[in-house]
Design an enzyme around this catalytic site. Sequence first.
Site, PDB file in Angstrom:
ATOM      1  N   ASN A 195      39.209  39.479  38.038  1.00 59.25           N
ATOM      2  CA  ASN A 195      39.562  39.646  39.453  1.00 59.25           C
ATOM      3  C   ASN A 195      41.060  39.487  39.666  1.00 59.25           C
ATOM      4  O   ASN A 195      41.729  38.738  38.963  1.00 59.25           O
ATOM      5  CB  ASN A 195      38.770  38.645  40.320  1.00 59.25           C
ATOM      6  CG  ASN A 195      39.543  37.372  40.591  1.00 59.25           C
ATOM      7  OD1 ASN A 195      40.367  37.308  41.499  1.00 59.25           O
ATOM      8  ND2 ASN A 195      39.287  36.336  39.782  1.00 59.25           N
ATOM      9  N   ASN A 232      46.840  35.338  40.420  1.00 59.23           N
ATOM     10  CA  ASN A 232      46.933  36.531  41.257  1.00 59.23           C
ATOM     11  C   ASN A 232      47.878  36.412  42.440  1.00 59.23           C
ATOM     12  O   ASN A 232      47.989  37.330  43.247  1.00 59.23           O
ATOM     13  CB  ASN A 232      45.535  36.925  41.748  1.00 59.23           C
ATOM     14  CG  ASN A 232      44.601  37.219  40.592  1.00 59.23           C
ATOM     15  OD1 ASN A 232      44.982  37.875  39.629  1.00 59.23           O
ATOM     16  ND2 ASN A 232      43.374  36.702  40.663  1.00 59.23           N
TER      17      ASN A 232
END
Length: 377
Positions: A119, A186
């Site tokens: 992800n 991220n």
Amino acid sequence: MSVFYQILFRSALRHMDAETVHHLSFAAVRAAAAVPGVAPAMHRFLGPREPELTVHAFGREFPGPLGLAAGFDKNGESPQGLAALGFGFVEIGTVTAHPQPGNPKPRLFRLVEDRAILNRMGFNNEGSALVAERLHHMEGPRPLLGVNIGKTKVTPEEEAPADYALSAHRLAEYADYMVVNVSSPNTPGLRDLQSVERLRPLLRSVREALAESGHADLPLLVKIAPDLADEDVDAVADLALSENLAGVIATNTTISREGLATDAETVDELGPGGLSGAPLKERSLEVLRRLRERAGERLTLVAVGGIETADDAWARIRAGATLVQGYTGLIYGGPLWPRRVHRGLAALTRSAGYRSVGDAVGADVDSTARPTAEPVH
């Protein structure tokens, strides 16, 4: 149900966009929980009920050691529904001070051969003000709730302490414990905050915000990456002790791509992001053991990363984790997965001769955990 889910996953779900499936499945959980009486009934059937599973941590009594890790319910939309699946506690978030859409889609992918998820969501969430408002109006029995907070992407690094503090102030009254997330790969620059010289002022800023909100005693934890060097793991443990943190969550997702069964070309095409699931199993356990050896019982450790079975959870507990968490295990294991893990943990506890799973914490790395004289039946 488990066989049905596996058939459904292999025949349909694995061929659909992963984020779409997540939204659909979570919508189903929310819809079920919204029907009067359904969530309590689910909890009675699926929730941890064996007496061996009761765990004491952070001054609370947890009905079972397995919780849902942050990332599934980013906005606190249905902690009750998720707890009704059989989790002993639910951690929401990551929540940032300001709303943000996260990274461009697609940003969530399955690596089925590796039983993993990649992800690069980027902390997509509605912001701590709205999440706090939602939790304020949450009706019915509240599950034990962890709140995971992170940095807003556009906030400069030098303003990160104030950014975290704002979320902490808004959300403290709804949390049973709070987690400072400095380990997602991220958000650009976020992992730099794991260095002791940056993490210390950040933690102190959050502490001050908790005190100002009237929740100075709220258990505060930090979540770290599996990619830290061993000496940095030691440094974080020492910092957590010096700053009187309640514990450490080990670990977040990894940026490593070593040892994957999925071919390298396919992985490269998916692009950057954090990897969770089975490939994380070995390193997360190593980090956990190192934290336990460094801090002993002075920190409460929460293990996450590569937990698929009751045996995996049991290994984490014996390595020093008081609580364990899963996310990818739920995706691949289906809605009955929490119940299977808890049931298996209860059986392992009894067969090892412990009266409580809590008595086994750290059994493999220190001498504090001792089984009872005779197996408990």
